[in-house]
Each structure stands twice: as structure tokens, then as C-alpha cells.
Design an enzyme around this catalytic site. Structure first.
Site, PDB file in Angstrom:
ATOM      1  N   LYS A  76     -27.583 -60.757 -30.289  1.00 42.14           N
ATOM      2  CA  LYS A  76     -28.343 -61.517 -31.274  1.00 42.14           C
ATOM      3  C   LYS A  76     -29.731 -61.832 -30.710  1.00 42.14           C
ATOM      4  O   LYS A  76     -29.842 -61.859 -29.482  1.00 42.14           O
ATOM      5  CB  LYS A  76     -27.602 -62.795 -31.673  1.00 42.14           C
ATOM      6  CG  LYS A  76     -27.569 -63.863 -30.544  1.00 42.14           C
ATOM      7  CD  LYS A  76     -27.269 -65.226 -31.046  1.00 42.14           C
ATOM      8  CE  LYS A  76     -28.467 -66.101 -31.186  1.00 42.14           C
ATOM      9  NZ  LYS A  76     -29.042 -66.643 -29.953  1.00 42.14           N
ATOM     10  N   HIS A 116     -21.961 -64.654 -29.040  1.00 42.16           N
ATOM     11  CA  HIS A 116     -20.979 -65.060 -28.025  1.00 42.16           C
ATOM     12  C   HIS A 116     -20.098 -66.219 -28.492  1.00 42.16           C
ATOM     13  O   HIS A 116     -19.011 -66.411 -27.981  1.00 42.16           O
ATOM     14  CB  HIS A 116     -21.649 -65.328 -26.671  1.00 42.16           C
ATOM     15  CG  HIS A 116     -22.361 -66.642 -26.571  1.00 42.16           C
ATOM     16  ND1 HIS A 116     -23.620 -66.854 -27.062  1.00 42.16           N
ATOM     17  CD2 HIS A 116     -21.982 -67.826 -26.027  1.00 42.16           C
ATOM     18  CE1 HIS A 116     -23.990 -68.105 -26.815  1.00 42.16           C
ATOM     19  NE2 HIS A 116     -23.008 -68.725 -26.195  1.00 42.16           N
ATOM     20  N   LYS A 141     -15.556 -67.439 -28.018  1.00 42.76           N
ATOM     21  CA  LYS A 141     -15.043 -68.662 -27.381  1.00 42.76           C
ATOM     22  C   LYS A 141     -13.620 -68.919 -27.872  1.00 42.76           C
ATOM     23  O   LYS A 141     -13.358 -68.836 -29.079  1.00 42.76           O
ATOM     24  CB  LYS A 141     -15.942 -69.863 -27.736  1.00 42.76           C
ATOM     25  CG  LYS A 141     -17.333 -69.811 -27.104  1.00 42.76           C
ATOM     26  CD  LYS A 141     -18.139 -71.057 -27.451  1.00 42.76           C
ATOM     27  CE  LYS A 141     -19.601 -70.922 -27.059  1.00 42.76           C
ATOM     28  NZ  LYS A 141     -19.924 -71.303 -25.693  1.00 42.76           N
ATOM     29  N   LYS A 159     -32.416 -78.959 -28.986  1.00 42.97           N
ATOM     30  CA  LYS A 159     -32.540 -78.892 -27.527  1.00 42.97           C
ATOM     31  C   LYS A 159     -33.100 -80.213 -27.008  1.00 42.97           C
ATOM     32  O   LYS A 159     -33.699 -80.979 -27.769  1.00 42.97           O
ATOM     33  CB  LYS A 159     -33.465 -77.739 -27.139  1.00 42.97           C
ATOM     34  CG  LYS A 159     -32.855 -76.362 -27.443  1.00 42.97           C
ATOM     35  CD  LYS A 159     -33.378 -75.307 -26.498  1.00 42.97           C
ATOM     36  CE  LYS A 159     -32.788 -73.937 -26.794  1.00 42.97           C
ATOM     37  NZ  LYS A 159     -31.466 -73.741 -26.170  1.00 42.97           N
ATOM     38  N   ASP A 164     -32.498 -69.103 -33.534  1.00 43.38           N
ATOM     39  CA  ASP A 164     -31.801 -69.048 -32.246  1.00 43.38           C
ATOM     40  C   ASP A 164     -30.347 -69.522 -32.363  1.00 43.38           C
ATOM     41  O   ASP A 164     -29.464 -68.975 -31.720  1.00 43.38           O
ATOM     42  CB  ASP A 164     -32.557 -69.924 -31.234  1.00 43.38           C
ATOM     43  CG  ASP A 164     -31.990 -69.798 -29.831  1.00 43.38           C
ATOM     44  OD1 ASP A 164     -31.755 -68.653 -29.393  1.00 43.38           O
ATOM     45  OD2 ASP A 164     -31.782 -70.833 -29.163  1.00 43.38           O
ATOM     46  N   GLU A 191     -27.752 -79.694 -27.450  1.00 41.87           N
ATOM     47  CA  GLU A 191     -27.943 -79.288 -26.050  1.00 41.87           C
ATOM     48  C   GLU A 191     -28.814 -80.309 -25.332  1.00 41.87           C
ATOM     49  O   GLU A 191     -29.746 -80.854 -25.929  1.00 41.87           O
ATOM     50  CB  GLU A 191     -28.617 -77.921 -25.991  1.00 41.87           C
ATOM     51  CG  GLU A 191     -27.775 -76.822 -26.620  1.00 41.87           C
ATOM     52  CD  GLU A 191     -28.384 -75.455 -26.418  1.00 41.87           C
ATOM     53  OE1 GLU A 191     -28.088 -74.834 -25.384  1.00 41.87           O
ATOM     54  OE2 GLU A 191     -29.172 -75.022 -27.265  1.00 41.87           O
ATOM     55  N   ARG A 248     -36.525 -50.514 -16.288  1.00 40.74           N
ATOM     56  CA  ARG A 248     -37.695 -49.839 -15.718  1.00 40.74           C
ATOM     57  C   ARG A 248     -37.982 -50.296 -14.291  1.00 40.74           C
ATOM     58  O   ARG A 248     -38.697 -49.629 -13.551  1.00 40.74           O
ATOM     59  CB  ARG A 248     -38.929 -50.092 -16.594  1.00 40.74           C
ATOM     60  CG  ARG A 248     -38.913 -49.231 -17.858  1.00 40.74           C
ATOM     61  CD  ARG A 248     -40.072 -49.578 -18.742  1.00 40.74           C
ATOM     62  NE  ARG A 248     -40.140 -51.017 -18.934  1.00 40.74           N
ATOM     63  CZ  ARG A 248     -41.111 -51.647 -19.576  1.00 40.74           C
ATOM     64  NH1 ARG A 248     -42.117 -50.980 -20.071  1.00 40.74           N
ATOM     65  NH2 ARG A 248     -41.094 -52.955 -19.724  1.00 40.74           N
ATOM     66  N   LYS A 305     -24.730 -82.521 -24.355  1.00 43.86           N
ATOM     67  CA  LYS A 305     -24.414 -81.124 -24.654  1.00 43.86           C
ATOM     68  C   LYS A 305     -23.041 -81.141 -25.306  1.00 43.86           C
ATOM     69  O   LYS A 305     -22.032 -81.500 -24.680  1.00 43.86           O
ATOM     70  CB  LYS A 305     -24.377 -80.307 -23.349  1.00 43.86           C
ATOM     71  CG  LYS A 305     -23.636 -78.970 -23.458  1.00 43.86           C
ATOM     72  CD  LYS A 305     -24.568 -77.802 -23.481  1.00 43.86           C
ATOM     73  CE  LYS A 305     -23.807 -76.474 -23.550  1.00 43.86           C
ATOM     74  NZ  LYS A 305     -24.467 -75.466 -24.344  1.00 43.86           N
ATOM     75  N   HIS A 316     -24.827 -68.733 -34.517  1.00 44.94           N
ATOM     76  CA  HIS A 316     -23.664 -69.495 -34.062  1.00 44.94           C
ATOM     77  C   HIS A 316     -23.136 -70.466 -35.131  1.00 44.94           C
ATOM     78  O   HIS A 316     -21.947 -70.495 -35.435  1.00 44.94           O
ATOM     79  CB  HIS A 316     -24.005 -70.292 -32.805  1.00 44.94           C
ATOM     80  CG  HIS A 316     -24.583 -69.457 -31.688  1.00 44.94           C
ATOM     81  ND1 HIS A 316     -24.199 -68.155 -31.460  1.00 44.94           N
ATOM     82  CD2 HIS A 316     -25.504 -69.736 -30.728  1.00 44.94           C
ATOM     83  CE1 HIS A 316     -24.866 -67.682 -30.412  1.00 44.94           C
ATOM     84  NE2 HIS A 316     -25.666 -68.620 -29.960  1.00 44.94           N
TER      85      HIS A 316
HETATM   86  C1  BG6 Z   1     -27.848 -68.826 -27.117  1.00 47.37           C
HETATM   87  C2  BG6 Z   1     -29.197 -69.389 -27.449  1.00 47.37           C
HETATM   88  O1  BG6 Z   1     -27.470 -67.876 -28.075  1.00 47.37           O
HETATM   89  O2  BG6 Z   1     -26.890 -69.875 -27.099  1.00 47.37           O
HETATM   90  C3  BG6 Z   1     -29.580 -70.466 -26.449  1.00 47.37           C
HETATM   91  O3  BG6 Z   1     -30.150 -68.345 -27.436  1.00 47.37           O
HETATM   92  C4  BG6 Z   1     -28.522 -71.516 -26.369  1.00 47.37           C
HETATM   93  O4  BG6 Z   1     -30.819 -71.044 -26.782  1.00 47.37           O
HETATM   94  C5  BG6 Z   1     -27.153 -70.878 -26.132  1.00 47.37           C
HETATM   95  O5  BG6 Z   1     -28.831 -72.392 -25.296  1.00 47.37           O
HETATM   96  C6  BG6 Z   1     -26.048 -71.914 -26.227  1.00 47.37           C
HETATM   97  O6  BG6 Z   1     -24.843 -71.313 -25.858  1.00 47.37           O
HETATM   98  P1  BG6 Z   1     -23.648 -72.199 -25.334  1.00 47.37           P
HETATM   99  O7  BG6 Z   1     -22.515 -71.250 -25.191  1.00 47.37           O
HETATM  100  O8  BG6 Z   1     -24.086 -72.822 -24.045  1.00 47.37           O
HETATM  101  O9  BG6 Z   1     -23.434 -73.248 -26.392  1.00 47.37           O
END
Ligand code: BG6
Length: 477
Positions: free
Chosen positions: A148, A178, A182, A330, A235, A216, A48, A335, A240
């Protein structure tokens, strides 16, 4: 799709959002630059916001970063912007007509609609696309990529699936996670099924337990409003982590066809023990980092968990009795995403207790270490029976791993659904998570542990492992 008699248009709905800038723009740029896309492939951003084509291109350029001018110009020439609301059928009809007008007589008009929108807009957007005729396949294929979270619980995921099925056939739908794009996640299948030495021991007779961690170091980073309504279970865990578990635990598929793989993933998810929300309290630990409540967009006093660990069991022949512990959080001290498999201890202590303390371990590191590590015990040279744990390590060379979105977006353009979620996988994974959501949100149990930013999360989580087990990260192997 690559022949000159067909045109592919990728329509990004929600194009002014940060996913488009951070992930989709760079992925399409790289795909084009590496020559992976069909010749007649173009991108339309729809939102928009009052953007011109050039302003939208500039917006994308910030995400793509420094690149050769000629490469950028080649990409920019294929990008345009359409201003309108994706939930407005009239606007979608105008967009549909504009795309059709770009096709010459007899040329197939293939399209991929990517819903990079707030999930609350999925329903109305899909309906508007259908009402406007944009999903009509008489002039070419119509595929829809849905980000997602797909639903917020089992019930809403089922409802969304039934709306999707009333408008599209399952093979037109690409539910994206996603993680499935990977390389290191796809390598789980190769590691398991292109080698023969692991499969015979890949079961309850040899494996003590499995840990899947996605830790993370960053906090919610400006996504407070979204995250506060989701929390770690929705999330990260339902999507994942659940799919990592399915890839580790599934039976070998009968072929590499999309449905053969998805049948096995779905089967193993359907075998996860269903528990009630009372047992979910004893099988989970939740936490919230200090300072979360001060993040912009987070509600005062919010009980949303930013750390979660859950223990699951898979009731089938292969896995009966083996705990699978999934954890994510988080604002932690690192990470890393890893799968750690601990094998059982030797049945006899021939070399004293120390060998018992060092069972074999396999760590499949998804990121950032990207590799595989196997721990085994060796004799320390010299007299006596001194033992030491050593490891065999494999790392993917640096720089070879491409962003997951590149792979998945190309798959969607080519119609390969192997690494996308099918309707039943999504529903099973919500069914597993629902009792935890219910106990955390409705019963407000177990206790919400506060943890320090930069720590390893609530210590209570380790108790979920049981039997004196400890967390196993590659660093500790
Ligand atoms: C996303 C989440 O799907 O994946 C995020 O919404 C998260 O909160 C992210 O930080 C992590 O992805 P990756 O590829 O960095 O592990």
C-alpha cells in the site's frame, strides 16, 4: 510448493529500503527459523545500491537483531543480492536468467516478486518485469505482492489495476495491507461468525454507533517526505481503517474461501453512502500536530493532515442510520488501535437515569492490548438501586501474536489471497475517500486544527460522533 521438485524464490524489489530491513527481513527470518518455509526457498534483494551479498545480509541482520548464530547462518545462506534498477527491463532480464539458472532440469521455478518500492515506481517496475519475461509462468508460478498505498485516489487506483490486469491475472496479485495479517484483525471474523450470540444483535436495531480508532504516539519519524504527500487519509484511513470497517460491517461469507470473504467485504464497501466534497466538510475533522512543519522532508506551510476523523454511513438493511466514525492520528497521547461498538440504551429507565448513561459496549482491541472487552451494568450490592458498569475481558496471552508480515508473506508464497485486497475492494475504498481528499486538499476545508504533541487530537473531532456521544477506548470502558 513444498516438494523438492520446486524452488521458490522471493524477490524483494526495493531491497535497500527501510521496509525490507524493518519488516520483510525479520519476517522471512522468523518464517525460516520456525520451519514454515518450503525447503528450497531463497531470497534475492534487488536495488540500485552498490551492495555485495554480504553487505546486504548485514543490512538485514540489523533488522533481525540478536539471534542464534546457527539460525542466522541458515538464513544468510539463502539470501543474495542483485544490483539493478527494477524499472530497467534489461537488468530484470539478467536477474530472471540468474534465477532460472539456479533451477535444475524439470524443477518448477516459482517466484514471488515483492514490490517494496516507492509507489511511483510500481508502473514502470511491473512493465519492466513483464518486458523482461520475468512474469512468464511457463517454468513456474509468478506472484506479485504490491504494498500500500495502491493508487492515490480512485482514478489512479483504477489505472494501476488496469495495468496490473494487462500483465497478470487477478489470482497472481497480492495487494498487501499489513492490518489484514494481524491475528486480532482476523479474529474479528472468528468473533462474529464462530459465535452465535453476537450476530442477532449486530445491526441497526441494537447498535447505536461504531468507532474505529488507530491512534499513534509517534510522529512521522523520518518519513516526512513520503507522509507529506500522503497524509492521514491515504496513509491510514483508506487502507487499514476501511478494511477494519468492512470486517465489522460485512455479511457472513458463504464459505471461508478467499473470494467468498472478499465478495462480502467488497459488497459492504460498495454500500457506503457516496457523498460529495461539500458534505465531506461536515463529515470530517482534520488536524496537524504542532511541530509537523519542522519535520525533515515536510514542505514549508504544508496543509497535510496528521489527524483525521470521518463519519460514514452504510446504506443497507443492516446498517441504515448507524454512524461509523473512523479516526487516526500521529503524535497523540497513546498508541492503540480499537473498534468500539456502542449498543442502544435500554428502552425503559427502570433503575433511574444512570442505567441510561451506561449502554453496553464492546471493544475489540487490535493492539497493543489485543483482546475483547464487553461492558455491562450490574447492581451494586447494598440497599437501593445503585448500578455500576463492569466488564468481561479477554486478552490474548502475551508473546503469542506474530508479526502480520510473517503471516501474509507465507500466504503469498502459498498462493492464499484471503487476507489480501482484491481490485474492487481497493477501488471502492478510494471512492469513499476521494470526496474527503477533495474537500481537504482542493477546498482546503474543514479547518486544519493544530494539536499539541501528546494530546488526544483536536477536540472538534468528538462533535462528529453526534448526540452527546464520546470516544470509547478500552481504558475508559
Ligand atoms: C503504516 C503507515 O501502513 O502503518 C504508518 O504507513 C503507520 O504511517 C503504520 O505508522 C501503523 O502500523 P501499526 O501496525 O504499527 O499500527
Amino acid at each position: 510448493m513444498a516438494d523438492r521438485n520446486s524452488r521458490v524464490t522471493v524477490v524483494i524489489l526495493g531491497a535497500s529500503g527501510d521496509l525490507t530491513q524493518r519488516k520483510l527481513g525479520p519476517a522471512f527470518f522468523n518464517l525460516l527459523d520456525s520451519g514454515a518455509l518450503p525447503d528450497l526457498c531463497s531470497f534475492i534483494g534487488v536495488a540500485r545500491s552498490d551492495y555485495s551479498d554480504d553487505r546486504f545480509r548485514n543490512y538485514l541482520r540489523k533488522g533481525v537483531g540478536e539471534v542464534k548464530n546457527s539460525s542466522w547462518e541458515a538464513f544468510a545462506a539463502r539470501v543474495s543480492y542483485f544490483r539493478g534498477s527494477s524499472t530497467d527491463a534489461t537488468a530484470m532480464k539478467i536477474m530472471d536468467a540468474q534465477i532460472s539458472a539456479r533451477c535444475s532440469e524439470g524443477q518448477a521455478d516459482n517466484r514471488v516478486y515483492h514490490l517494496a518500492l516507492k509507489p511511483s515506481l510500481y508502473r514502470d517496475t511491473l512493465t519492466a518485469l513483464a518486458e523482461s519475461g520475468s512474469l512468464d509462468e511457463s517454468s513456474g508460478t509468478r506472484r506479485v505482492v504490491i504494498e500500500k498505498p495502491f493508487g492515490t485516489d480512485y482514478k489512479s487506483a483504477r489505472e494501476l489495476n488496469s495495468l496490473v490486469h494487462s500483465l497478470l491475472s487477478e489470482d497472481q496479485v497480492f495487494r498487501i495491507d499489513h492490518y489484514l495479517g494481524k491475528d486480532t484483525v482476523q479474529n474479528i471474523l472468528v468473533f462474529r461468525f464462530a459465535n452465535t450470540i453476537f450476530e442477532p444483535v449486530w445491526n441497526r436495531n441494537y447498535i447505536d454507533h461504531v468507532q474505529i480508532s488507530a491512534l499513534e504516539d509517534l510522529g512521522v519519524e523520518g518519513r516526512g517526505a513520503f507522509y507529506d504527500g500522503a497524509g492521514v487519509l491515504r496513509d491510514m484511513v483508506q487502507s487499514h481503517l476501511m478494511h477494519l470497517m468492512a470486517l465489522v460491517a460485512m455479511e457472513p461469507p458463504v464459505s471461508s474461501a478467499a473470494d467468498a470473504l472478499r465478495n462480502e467485504k467488497s459488497k459492504v464497501l460498495s454500500a457506503v453512502r457516496q457523498i460529495d466534497s461539500k458534505s465531506a466538510i461536515d463529515n470530517s475533522v482534520r488536524g496537524q500536530y504542532e511541530g509537523y512543519l519542522d519535520e525533515p522532508g515536510v514542505e514549508a506551510g504544508s496543509p497535510t493532515a496528521t489527524f483525521g476523523a470521518i463519519r460514514l454511513f452504510i446504506d443497507n438493511w443492516r446498517w441504515q442510520g448507524v454512524p461509523f466514525i473512523l479516526r487516526s492520528g500521529k503524535a497523540l497521547n497513546r498508541k492503540t488501535t480499537e473498534i468500539a461498538i456502542e449498543f442502544q440504551r435500554p428502552p425503559q429507565s427502570l433503575f433511574g437515569v444512570t442505567s441510561d448513561l451506561m449502554p453496553n459496549r464492546l471493544n475489540i482491541s487490535i493492539q497493543p492490548d489485543e483482546g475483547v472487552h464487553i461492558r455491562f451494568v450490574n447492581k451494586t450490592p447494598g440497599s437501593g438501586n445503585r448500578l455500576a458498569a463492569e466488564s468481561l475481558n479477554f486478552h490474548f496471552p502475551s508473546g503469542v501474536i506474530r508479526d502480520a508480515y510473517e503471516r501474509l508473506l507465507l500466504d503469498a508464497i502459498e498462493g492464499d489471497a484471503t487476507h489480501f485486497n482484491r481490485d474492487d475492494e481497493i477501488e471502492f475504498s478510494w471512492k469513499i475517500i476521494d470526496p474527503f481528499i477533495e474537500s481537504w486538499i482542493e477546498r482546503n476545508q474543514p479547518a486544519l486544527h493544530k494539536y499539541e504533541v501528546g494530546s488526544s487530537g483536536p477536540p472538534a473531532a468528538e462533535k462528529l460522533l453526534g448526540n452527546g456521544r464520546t470516544w470509547m477506548l478500552t481504558d475508559d470502558i
